[in-house]
Each structure stands twice: as structure tokens, then as C-alpha cells.
Motif scaffolding. Structure first.
Motif, PDB file in Angstrom:
ATOM      1  N   VAL A  11      13.906 112.064 136.452  1.00 46.67           N
ATOM      2  CA  VAL A  11      14.571 113.001 135.536  1.00 46.67           C
ATOM      3  C   VAL A  11      14.409 114.442 136.032  1.00 46.67           C
ATOM      4  O   VAL A  11      15.365 115.243 135.979  1.00 46.67           O
ATOM      5  N   LEU A  12      13.236 114.798 136.509  1.00 49.41           N
ATOM      6  CA  LEU A  12      13.002 116.159 136.997  1.00 49.41           C
ATOM      7  C   LEU A  12      13.917 116.496 138.171  1.00 49.41           C
ATOM      8  O   LEU A  12      14.468 117.609 138.257  1.00 49.41           O
ATOM      9  N   ILE A  13      14.118 115.540 139.094  1.00 51.55           N
ATOM     10  CA  ILE A  13      15.020 115.778 140.227  1.00 51.55           C
ATOM     11  C   ILE A  13      16.461 115.895 139.734  1.00 51.55           C
ATOM     12  O   ILE A  13      17.230 116.756 140.199  1.00 51.55           O
ATOM     13  N   CYS A  14      16.835 115.024 138.781  1.00 49.90           N
ATOM     14  CA  CYS A  14      18.200 115.070 138.239  1.00 49.90           C
ATOM     15  C   CYS A  14      18.468 116.406 137.533  1.00 49.90           C
ATOM     16  O   CYS A  14      19.563 116.979 137.638  1.00 49.90           O
ATOM     17  N   LEU A  15      17.467 116.895 136.807  1.00 49.66           N
ATOM     18  CA  LEU A  15      17.654 118.163 136.082  1.00 49.66           C
ATOM     19  C   LEU A  15      17.908 119.323 137.032  1.00 49.66           C
ATOM     20  O   LEU A  15      18.639 120.276 136.700  1.00 49.66           O
ATOM     21  N   MET A  16      17.310 119.242 138.223  1.00 49.08           N
ATOM     22  CA  MET A  16      17.511 120.328 139.199  1.00 49.08           C
ATOM     23  C   MET A  16      18.984 120.460 139.577  1.00 49.08           C
ATOM     24  O   MET A  16      19.493 121.573 139.783  1.00 49.08           O
ATOM     25  N   SER A  17      19.696 119.334 139.654  1.00 46.90           N
ATOM     26  CA  SER A  17      21.119 119.396 139.994  1.00 46.90           C
ATOM     27  C   SER A  17      21.985 119.648 138.761  1.00 46.90           C
ATOM     28  O   SER A  17      23.017 120.332 138.833  1.00 46.90           O
ATOM     29  N   ILE A  18      21.526 119.118 137.587  1.00 45.01           N
ATOM     30  CA  ILE A  18      22.321 119.278 136.366  1.00 45.01           C
ATOM     31  C   ILE A  18      22.381 120.752 135.947  1.00 45.01           C
ATOM     32  O   ILE A  18      23.436 121.259 135.538  1.00 45.01           O
ATOM     33  N   VAL A  19      21.258 121.453 136.040  1.00 43.94           N
ATOM     34  CA  VAL A  19      21.208 122.848 135.578  1.00 43.94           C
ATOM     35  C   VAL A  19      22.025 123.793 136.461  1.00 43.94           C
ATOM     36  O   VAL A  19      22.233 124.965 136.102  1.00 43.94           O
ATOM     37  N   MET A  20      22.509 123.328 137.604  1.00 43.34           N
ATOM     38  CA  MET A  20      23.358 124.162 138.472  1.00 43.34           C
ATOM     39  C   MET A  20      24.785 124.248 137.949  1.00 43.34           C
ATOM     40  O   MET A  20      25.612 124.980 138.508  1.00 43.34           O
ATOM     41  N   SER A  21      25.066 123.527 136.868  1.00 42.60           N
ATOM     42  CA  SER A  21      26.405 123.562 136.287  1.00 42.60           C
ATOM     43  C   SER A  21      26.676 124.945 135.683  1.00 42.60           C
ATOM     44  O   SER A  21      25.763 125.618 135.180  1.00 42.60           O
ATOM     45  N   ASP A  22      27.950 125.365 135.737  1.00 40.80           N
ATOM     46  CA  ASP A  22      28.340 126.666 135.168  1.00 40.80           C
ATOM     47  C   ASP A  22      28.309 126.630 133.650  1.00 40.80           C
ATOM     48  O   ASP A  22      28.134 127.665 133.000  1.00 40.80           O
ATOM     49  N   SER A  23      28.485 125.467 133.074  1.00 36.51           N
ATOM     50  CA  SER A  23      28.501 125.333 131.617  1.00 36.51           C
ATOM     51  C   SER A  23      27.076 125.328 131.069  1.00 36.51           C
ATOM     52  O   SER A  23      26.119 124.974 131.766  1.00 36.51           O
ATOM     53  N   PHE A  24      26.939 125.733 129.795  1.00 32.38           N
ATOM     54  CA  PHE A  24      25.627 125.726 129.148  1.00 32.38           C
ATOM     55  C   PHE A  24      25.419 124.456 128.326  1.00 32.38           C
ATOM     56  O   PHE A  24      24.326 123.888 128.318  1.00 32.38           O
ATOM     57  N   THR A  25      26.481 124.017 127.675  1.00 28.45           N
ATOM     58  CA  THR A  25      26.355 122.855 126.790  1.00 28.45           C
ATOM     59  C   THR A  25      26.435 121.526 127.536  1.00 28.45           C
ATOM     60  O   THR A  25      25.793 120.546 127.150  1.00 28.45           O
ATOM     61  N   ALA A  26      27.226 121.474 128.610  1.00 29.83           N
ATOM     62  CA  ALA A  26      27.415 120.209 129.338  1.00 29.83           C
ATOM     63  C   ALA A  26      26.099 119.640 129.868  1.00 29.83           C
ATOM     64  O   ALA A  26      25.820 118.444 129.692  1.00 29.83           O
ATOM     65  N   SER A 101      29.087 121.098 143.139  1.00 29.20           N
ATOM     66  CA  SER A 101      28.757 121.923 144.305  1.00 29.20           C
ATOM     67  C   SER A 101      28.040 121.082 145.346  1.00 29.20           C
ATOM     68  O   SER A 101      27.536 119.980 145.058  1.00 29.20           O
ATOM     69  N   ALA A 102      27.985 121.631 146.540  1.00 25.09           N
ATOM     70  CA  ALA A 102      27.305 120.911 147.633  1.00 25.09           C
ATOM     71  C   ALA A 102      25.828 120.720 147.318  1.00 25.09           C
ATOM     72  O   ALA A 102      25.241 119.664 147.620  1.00 25.09           O
ATOM     73  N   GLU A 103      25.223 121.756 146.707  1.00 30.87           N
ATOM     74  CA  GLU A 103      23.790 121.652 146.356  1.00 30.87           C
ATOM     75  C   GLU A 103      23.561 120.515 145.350  1.00 30.87           C
ATOM     76  O   GLU A 103      22.581 119.766 145.434  1.00 30.87           O
ATOM     77  N   GLN A 104      24.471 120.406 144.376  1.00 28.66           N
ATOM     78  CA  GLN A 104      24.338 119.344 143.382  1.00 28.66           C
ATOM     79  C   GLN A 104      24.447 117.964 144.028  1.00 28.66           C
ATOM     80  O   GLN A 104      23.695 117.043 143.704  1.00 28.66           O
ATOM     81  N   LEU A 105      25.402 117.832 144.967  1.00 29.91           N
ATOM     82  CA  LEU A 105      25.572 116.543 145.640  1.00 29.91           C
ATOM     83  C   LEU A 105      24.357 116.188 146.487  1.00 29.91           C
ATOM     84  O   LEU A 105      23.919 115.029 146.534  1.00 29.91           O
ATOM     85  N   ILE A 106      23.792 117.206 147.161  1.00 26.12           N
ATOM     86  CA  ILE A 106      22.610 116.954 147.998  1.00 26.12           C
ATOM     87  C   ILE A 106      21.417 116.507 147.136  1.00 26.12           C
ATOM     88  O   ILE A 106      20.717 115.552 147.442  1.00 26.12           O
ATOM     89  N   LEU A 107      21.200 117.254 146.032  1.00 25.97           N
ATOM     90  CA  LEU A 107      20.085 116.905 145.143  1.00 25.97           C
ATOM     91  C   LEU A 107      20.294 115.531 144.500  1.00 25.97           C
ATOM     92  O   LEU A 107      19.345 114.756 144.335  1.00 25.97           O
ATOM     93  N   THR A 108      21.574 115.234 144.147  1.00 28.76           N
ATOM     94  CA  THR A 108      21.859 113.928 143.563  1.00 28.76           C
ATOM     95  C   THR A 108      21.605 112.822 144.580  1.00 28.76           C
ATOM     96  O   THR A 108      21.027 111.764 144.250  1.00 28.76           O
ATOM     97  N   GLY A 109      22.039 113.047 145.827  1.00 33.53           N
ATOM     98  CA  GLY A 109      21.764 112.058 146.887  1.00 33.53           C
ATOM     99  C   GLY A 109      20.269 111.863 147.084  1.00 33.53           C
ATOM    100  O   GLY A 109      19.793 110.733 147.266  1.00 33.53           O
ATOM    101  N   ALA A 110      19.506 112.987 147.055  1.00 36.21           N
ATOM    102  CA  ALA A 110      18.055 112.891 147.186  1.00 36.21           C
ATOM    103  C   ALA A 110      17.459 112.106 146.015  1.00 36.21           C
ATOM    104  O   ALA A 110      16.520 111.303 146.176  1.00 36.21           O
ATOM    105  N   ALA A 111      18.019 112.316 144.821  1.00 37.17           N
ATOM    106  CA  ALA A 111      17.534 111.603 143.643  1.00 37.17           C
ATOM    107  C   ALA A 111      17.778 110.101 143.771  1.00 37.17           C
ATOM    108  O   ALA A 111      16.920 109.284 143.393  1.00 37.17           O
ATOM    109  N   PHE A 112      18.983 109.751 144.329  1.00 41.35           N
ATOM    110  CA  PHE A 112      19.263 108.320 144.548  1.00 41.35           C
ATOM    111  C   PHE A 112      18.238 107.719 145.524  1.00 41.35           C
ATOM    112  O   PHE A 112      17.729 106.614 145.316  1.00 41.35           O
ATOM    113  N   ALA A 113      17.947 108.451 146.600  1.00 35.62           N
ATOM    114  CA  ALA A 113      16.998 107.952 147.599  1.00 35.62           C
ATOM    115  C   ALA A 113      15.597 107.794 147.001  1.00 35.62           C
ATOM    116  O   ALA A 113      14.921 106.779 147.217  1.00 35.62           O
TER     117      ALA A 113
END
Length: 353
Positions: A11-26, A101-113
Motif C-alpha cells: 500500500v505504501l508503494i502504491c500511495l507513492m504513485s497515487i498521490v502524483m495525481s493532479d486530482s485531490f479527490t480521486a 505519468s511516467a513516474e506513476q507507471l514506473i512506481l506501479t511497475g515497481a509495486a507489481f514486482a
């Protein structure tokens, strides 16, 4: 507990990519929705509803690409459900990857690994623990079997020692009876003859004293021989030998629960009554079963012998019944004979001396 800790790391790794979203509520909605579904799946492990929840959230990735950032958590649950393919519907997000974003995809890929690595580590650990638990249970079972076998061997060894002791006592009793007893008997006869033919008054008293001493020695030897012989009787073995000679039409059961230090006269009385009772059952009973129960109580011994042949009355007091009564009376015990439609019962009670 280990599974919750692993999910917290994911969850902590996922949050790192989720919080990069431009939206606040999403990010808040996606995080809460994913955590809720993951908790529900863990509570309903193995159910169809759990599989439906994982597949539904995976499918939502095609509608809300941000869900992809939290998908590693659901992949972890899917791996525990042994249904990793439930996350395949998330591939629908491929057409909307430009919304991340590219950062979100990288972090998500790292989270999958990380998710796959953690699952492999924990599953291997649990498999090892399971194997070790099985080995522990197997070893514990073997130890119990070994302990039981050791007890059986010890009991068998004790029984062999006991039988050997009984045989040695019998041998000593025979030796004393055959050798010392005969020599004392001959000496008594010789002293008696000397007293008869003696004419010297001065020798009369010494000869009488010699005869008295020999009589006392003979009495002592006789008592010792009887004690050795009586102590050497193995009650249960003698009873089993007696049972083995009973007519094959009878099924005889023996339940003997007495200590080894039972007095010799008690043993002989019980053996005599059982033998007589078995003989009477074979001669007179029309049944096919004989039960023998012998119990030791703090102050007395009890014997019950019964057969299942119909017997409504005792027509006459035969010599067998009288012998049994005399044996019990000699030891200040009581014995009763009860005929009935269910069979004939002998009940004897002998007090401890």
C-alpha cells in the motif's frame, strides 16, 4: 499478521504513485475503494464473491486509469486466492496509459514486482513451515509409538523376570523338600528309634531334646517350603492355563486385577474355586460363555464366575459346591451360588489377612 504487514508495504508503494495525481479527490476514492475491497477479499477468502470483487476492480482500471496504481494490492490478494488471472481485465487500461505519468507507471511497475517477490517469499516460508510442522507431528507420533513400544518391552521383560523368579523359587522349594526334608525325616526316625532302644537314663533327656530340635527344624523347613511354593504361584498364568483346557464350545473371558503380593493361601483358594466352577460349568451348563472377574479391594478380594446357561435352581449340594464353600470358610470368607434364567453365578469374598 504477516499478510497484513506485507499488504501495508505494498500500500505504501502504491500511495507513492497515487498521490502524483493532479486530482485531490480521486486518490482518496481510489485508495479507500482498494483498501475496502482488499479487506473484504481477505475476509471472504476462497469465496466466489471475493473473486468477483477482484475481477470488478481490475476491470475498472479501463474506466479509471488511476486504479492501476492500486492494482498491486489486489494482485497480492489474487495470488493468495491462487487466481492471479483475475487481474487480467486491468489490461483494458492500455488504451489510456497516456493519462498516467511516467513516474506513476514506473512506481506501479515497481509495486507489481515487489508484490510478486513478497508473495513468493511468504508462500515459500509458509510452505516450509507447513513441511516442518508435518515433520514435527510425524516425529512426535514416532516418539509416542517408540515410548509405547518401550513400555511394552519393559512390561514383557518384567513379566519374564517375574516368571523366572517364580521358577527359581519352585526349584529351591523342591530342592529343600527333596533333600533337606528327607534328611530331617530320616534323622527324626533315627532319634525316635534311639529313644525306644535307649536304656541309659543319662541319655534319655539329651535324646528327647534332640528329637524336639529336629521336630522344630522340620516344622520350620515345611513352613518355608510352603511359603516359597505359594509365593511362586503366578495366579493369572495358572488361571489362563486352566481356561485353556475348557471345552471349545465355551468362550471364556478373564478379568484379573490383583497385585503381585497376594498371599499364597488366597491364590490357592481362588484357583481351586475357579477350577471347580469351570468344571461344573462344562458338566452342567448349556450356555456357551463363561466370565471370570477377580478384583482386589483395600480390605478384601472378590471373585465372580458366571455362565449364560439357564439354571433356575440348585438341585443338590454336590461335593464340588461343598469344596468351594469349605475353601472360602477356611479363610473366613463368604461364597454364594445364584441360579437364574440368565445363568449360574458364583460370588466369593475373601478378607485380607
Amino acid at each position: 499478521m504477516n499478510r497484513l504487514i506485507d499488504k501495508l508495504a505494498i500500500v505504501l508503494i502504491c500511495l507513492m504513485s497515487i498521490v502524483m495525481s493532479d486530482s485531490f479527490t480521486a486518490p482518496v476514492i481510489v485508495t479507500l475503494a482498494t483498501l475496502t475491497v482488499s479487506a473484504a477479499v481477505q475476509l471472504m477468502t476462497g469465496s466466489v464473491l471475493a473473486a468477483v470483487l477482484i475481477a470488478s476492480c481490475s476491470l475498472l482500471c479501463g474506466v479509471f486509469p488511476l486504479m492501476l496504481c492500486s492494482l498491486p494490492l489486489l494482485l497480492y490478494d489474487a495470488l493468495w486466492e491462487k487466481k492471479w488471472w483475475l487481474t487480467v481485465p486491468a489490461l483494458t487500461v492500455l488504451t489510456k496509459l497516456n493519462m498516467l505519468s511516467a513516474e506513476q507507471l514506473i512506481l506501479t511497475g515497481a509495486a507489481f514486482a515487489v508484490t510478486i517477490i513478497i508473495y513468493k517469499r511468504v508462500s515459500n516460508l509458509e510452505e516450509t513451515v507447513s513441511v516442518l510442522t508435518s515433520l514435527r507431528d510425524e516425529v512426535a507420533g514416532k516418539n509416542r509409538q517408540l515410548a509405547e513400544q518401550n513400555l511394552r518391552l519393559a512390561a514383557a521383560q518384567d513379566n519374564e523376570i517375574h516368571l523366572a523368579t517364580m521358577k527359581e523359587r519352585n526349584r529351591i522349594a523342591r530342592e529343600i523338600h527333596d533333600n533337606v526334608g528327607h534328611m530331617l525325616t530320616r534323622s527324626l526316625l533315627q532319634s525316635g528309634a534311639l529313644i525306644v532302644i535307649n536304656k541309659d537314663e543319662q541319655l534319655k533327656e539329651p535324646l528327647e531334646s534332640l528329637k524336639t530340635t529336629l521336630d522344630s527344624a522340620m516344622t520350620s523347613i515345611r513352613e518355608s517350603v510352603h511359603d516359597l511354593h505359594d509365593d511362586s504361584i503366578d495366579l493369572k498364568k495358572v488361571l489362563e492355563d486352566s481356561i485353556s483346557t475348557v471345552d471349545s464350545r465355551f468362550k471364556v473371558t478373564l478379568d484379573c486385577d490383583v497385585s503381585e503380593n497376594i498371599a499364597g493361601n488366597i491364590k490357592l483358594c481362588i484357583i481351586g474355586v475357579v477350577k471347580e466352577g469351570l468344571s461344573n460349568a462344562v458338566k452342567h451348563s448349556k450356555g456357551d460363555r463363561i466370565n471370570i472377574i477377580i478384583r482386589e479391594h483395600p480390605a478384601f478380594y472378590q471373585l465372580m464366575l458366571e455362565d449364560n446357561g439357564c439354571c433356575t435352581e440348585i438341585k443338590e449340594s454336590g461335593i464340588g459346591l461343598k469344596n468351594m464353600s469349605d475353601r472360602a470358610a477356611a479363610l473366613k470368607g463368604t461364597i454364594s451360588f445364584t441360579p437364574s434364567q440368565e445363568g449360574f453365578k458364583i460370588f466369593m469374598s475373601l478378607p485380607k489377612s
